[in-house]
Design an enzyme around this catalytic site. Structure first.
Site, PDB file in Angstrom:
ATOM      1  N   LYS A 179     -19.755 -18.239  -5.670  1.00 29.43           N
ATOM      2  CA  LYS A 179     -19.959 -18.038  -4.235  1.00 29.43           C
ATOM      3  C   LYS A 179     -19.628 -16.582  -3.909  1.00 29.43           C
ATOM      4  O   LYS A 179     -18.461 -16.183  -3.841  1.00 29.43           O
ATOM      5  CB  LYS A 179     -19.051 -18.950  -3.396  1.00 29.43           C
ATOM      6  N   GLY A 232      -9.627 -11.687  -2.904  1.00 29.98           N
ATOM      7  CA  GLY A 232      -9.817 -11.543  -1.460  1.00 29.98           C
ATOM      8  C   GLY A 232      -8.468 -11.443  -0.764  1.00 29.98           C
ATOM      9  O   GLY A 232      -7.488 -10.959  -1.343  1.00 29.98           O
ATOM     10  N   SER A 233      -8.423 -11.941   0.461  1.00 31.71           N
ATOM     11  CA  SER A 233      -7.216 -11.783   1.273  1.00 31.71           C
ATOM     12  C   SER A 233      -6.118 -12.758   0.835  1.00 31.71           C
ATOM     13  O   SER A 233      -6.398 -13.797   0.231  1.00 31.71           O
ATOM     14  CB  SER A 233      -7.553 -12.021   2.743  1.00 31.71           C
ATOM     15  N   ASN A 234      -4.893 -12.430   1.211  1.00 35.39           N
ATOM     16  CA  ASN A 234      -3.767 -13.292   0.824  1.00 35.39           C
ATOM     17  C   ASN A 234      -3.830 -14.659   1.479  1.00 35.39           C
ATOM     18  O   ASN A 234      -3.547 -15.668   0.835  1.00 35.39           O
ATOM     19  CB  ASN A 234      -2.448 -12.614   1.183  1.00 35.39           C
ATOM     20  N   VAL A 236      -6.413 -16.413   2.542  1.00 35.78           N
ATOM     21  CA  VAL A 236      -7.423 -17.286   1.937  1.00 35.78           C
ATOM     22  C   VAL A 236      -7.035 -17.615   0.495  1.00 35.78           C
ATOM     23  O   VAL A 236      -7.168 -18.756   0.045  1.00 35.78           O
ATOM     24  CB  VAL A 236      -8.824 -16.637   2.023  1.00 35.78           C
ATOM     25  N   GLY A 237      -6.525 -16.620  -0.219  1.00 35.13           N
ATOM     26  CA  GLY A 237      -6.132 -16.854  -1.618  1.00 35.13           C
ATOM     27  C   GLY A 237      -5.119 -17.990  -1.728  1.00 35.13           C
ATOM     28  O   GLY A 237      -5.247 -18.873  -2.581  1.00 35.13           O
ATOM     29  N   GLU A 254      -6.426 -12.972  -7.088  1.00 32.72           N
ATOM     30  CA  GLU A 254      -6.112 -11.547  -6.967  1.00 32.72           C
ATOM     31  C   GLU A 254      -6.237 -11.203  -5.493  1.00 32.72           C
ATOM     32  O   GLU A 254      -7.302 -11.400  -4.900  1.00 32.72           O
ATOM     33  CB  GLU A 254      -7.065 -10.696  -7.806  1.00 32.72           C
ATOM     34  N   CYS A 288      -8.248  -3.141  -3.018  1.00 37.46           N
ATOM     35  CA  CYS A 288      -6.910  -3.743  -3.076  1.00 37.46           C
ATOM     36  C   CYS A 288      -5.935  -2.784  -3.755  1.00 37.46           C
ATOM     37  O   CYS A 288      -4.733  -2.883  -3.568  1.00 37.46           O
ATOM     38  CB  CYS A 288      -6.945  -5.086  -3.770  1.00 37.46           C
ATOM     39  N   GLU A 389      -1.259  -4.931   4.709  1.00 35.11           N
ATOM     40  CA  GLU A 389      -2.456  -4.323   4.114  1.00 35.11           C
ATOM     41  C   GLU A 389      -3.454  -4.010   5.235  1.00 35.11           C
ATOM     42  O   GLU A 389      -3.859  -4.903   5.979  1.00 35.11           O
ATOM     43  CB  GLU A 389      -3.090  -5.295   3.114  1.00 35.11           C
TER      44      GLU A 389
END
Ligand SMILES: NC(=O)C1=CN([C@@H]2O[C@H](COP(=O)(O)OP(=O)(O)OC[C@H]3O[C@@H](n4cnc5c(N)ncnc54)[C@H](OP(=O)(O)O)[C@@H]3O)[C@@H](O)[C@H]2O)C=CC1
Ligand SMILES: O=C(O)CCC(=O)C(=O)O
Length: 487
Positions: A179, A232-234, A236-237, A254, A288, A389
């Protein structure tokens, strides 16, 4: 191909381009010119995802049983096609997410090199012989693929990141459902076409384009997906990790960084200034690994600051397709608003904005998401711009009294992805390497720029503590099987 053609993206399922079950489409627009529609991107449904997972499930056993060299030869073919199409894919990337054309083309060629590296992995060892306590027995380890791997990738490296996940997944014998980020789905479709034209067997690699909340979440929660790799972002991760964990699937995350560069009293100031600019502002700060905290020892603080501000003020912001542009726009409106909000917060909390941080709306740039690169002075370690970030072109200068304080401030972060130091003092170099809490530490080099053959990943909140790239990738994409054989 006409550079300004609007491309309609389809899914790629079971070896064929497939229309999604929903007619809904969103527009992928050029962040340098929001009037330009680069592509129409499907909003796929869980039904589409189910089809892709079923195709991957059906393909995975035959794929796993092929010799590694045969899997590798297909990756070599995909690499050749990507190389041949690098100009077109680079232009598409620039039009879709804004980074300058040299960066976009460079990233595409990095994708080629990653594919070739992992193609070679098909011929390398996958286990060890271990002496058994039983003299008659033969004991060794081998590796099994996970099965079906879900790849959820971001927009900031729309070629390199998916390829550094897909290539090892495939070479170690997994089937893949990918995706891509909605923001860069047109670029993703062009990458996918290289795999299709290389002749991969149907179902081995599938692409489903749709929203993160439906298709991304669907991948994380799908019982037919055995491992999920995400960048991606924290926020969502963590959600992806929890969804995968709750059903016992393997996952790899990551995520963000708040990467420091330390400039010591004996640093070569010109090199350190260039590293802060390149590490912090290339790709409009949307890496990142981007430098965002510039920690400078007081002895040289004022002269470093003066040189930095002079150079940053001279950077040319514009359309990434214009060869005179140094920095392109933010990738989309919400990224731009996020950057402007952080600039506002920095000022409200007492930092001093020395340069930039404004929306650029001069002639020729009124239609894009342009922000001038910003440098803040008088930043303290507790300010929001020193902690969160930003993912944009903002450098926060922090003055410290000593090298020891610099290390302590650099480590005062919930993140630990990359860190850099400029110094000639071998004692300080060794101490930095030892004490810095980051997965990637670079001496006399900028914080960004990872090498594909080396492990990459962060400490603390920056990753799920696993590593990608290089031979480290085998740890995620396979399971070790210990074999004990007695005649
Ligand atoms: N570490 C890094 O390299 C990156 C960090 N970021 C950080 O994230 C911020 C926001 O960027 P954004 O693109 O929104 O990043 P996200 O983390 O939202 O997106 C990354 C990927 O995850 C997908 N996704 C979104 N929501 C879900 C969900 N609920 N479940 C599973 N997958 C999901 C996205 O799909 P979709 O594209 O459809 O939204 C995309 O493919 C940036 O400002 C930056 O701070 C962003 C990109 C890369
Ligand atoms: O610095 C790099 O080359 C890689 C950066 C990266 O992985 C990211 O921004 O997600």
């Amino acid at each position: 191909m006409n550079m300004h053609e609007t491309i309609t993206v389809n899914n790629y399922v079971n070896g064929a381009w497939t229309a999604p079950s929903s007619e809904e489409k969103s527009k992928s627009i050029n962040p340098a010119n929001m009037q330009e529609i680069v592509g129409l991107v499907p909003d796929s449904t869980l039904e589409d995802l189910d089809r892709a997972v079923a195709a991957a499930e059906a393909a995975r056993t035959v794929w796993r049983k092929l010799p590694g060299a045969e899997r590798g030869s297909l990756l070599y073919k995909a690499a050749d096609l990507l190389e041949q199409r690098a100009d077109d894919i680079g232009v598409t990337m620039t039009r879709e997410m804004g980074k300058t054309l040299p960066e976009a083309k460079g990233e595409t060629l990095r994708g080629v090199a990653i594919l070739r590296y992992y193609a070679g992995e098909g011929m390398r060892k996958i286990g060890d012989v271990i002496p058994s306590t039983d003299a008659d027995a033969f004991m060794y380890t081998t590796r099994s693929p996970l099965g079906v791997v879900g790849v959820i990738s971001p927009w900031n490296f729309p070629v390199a990141i998916p390829i550094w996940k897909i290539a090892p997944a495939l070479i170690y014998g997994n089937a893949v459902v990918w995706k891509p980020a909605t923001e860069t789905a047109v670029t993703a479709a062009k990458v996918m076409a290289c795999f299709h034209d290389a002749g991969f067997p149907a179902g081995v690699l599938n692409m489903v384009v749709g929203s993160g909340s439906v298709i991304g979440h669907g991948i994380a929660s799908h019982p037919g997906i055995h491992g999920v790799t995400f960048t991606g972002s924290n926020a969502v991760g963590k959600h992806v990790g929890q969804a995968a964990l709750s059903r016992g699937a393997k996952y790899q995350l990551e995520m963000g960084g708040k990467n420091p560069i330390i400039v010591a009293a004996d640093a070569d100031l010109d090199l350190a200034v260039d590293a802060a600019i390149s590490g912090g502002l290339k790709s409009t700060g949307q890496k990142c690994t981007a430098t965002s905290r510039v920690i400078v020892v007081k002895d040289i603080y004022e002269s470093f600051k003066a040189r930095l501000v002079e150079k940053v003020a001279a950077l040319k912001v514009g359309d990434g397709l214009d060869p005179s542009t140094w920095m392109g726009p933010c990738a989309n409106e919400s990224q731009m608003m996020q950057v402007l909000d952080y600039v506002k917060k920095g000022i409200e909390e007492g930092a001093e904005l020395l340069v930039g941080g404004q929306r650029v709306e001069e002639k020729g740039r009124t239609n894009g998401f342009y922000v001038s690169p910003a440098v803040f002075d008088k930043v303290t370690a507790t300010m929001t711009i020193a902690r969160e970030e930003i993912f944009g072109p903002v450098l926060a200068l922090i003055e410290v009294d000593s090298f020891e304080e610099a290390i302590q401030v650099a480590n005062d972060s919930e993140y630990g992805l990359s860190a850099s130091i400029y110094t000639k003092n071998i004692g300080h170099i060794l101490q930095f390497v030892q004490d810095m809490e980051a997965g990637l530490v670079r001496v006399n080099a900028e914080t960004a720029g990872v090498e594909l053959q080396a492990p990459f990943g962060g400490m603390k909140q920056s990753s799920s503590h696993s590593r990608e790239q290089g031979q480290a990738a085998i740890e995620f994409f396979t399971s070790i099987k210990t074999v004990f054989i007695k005649p």
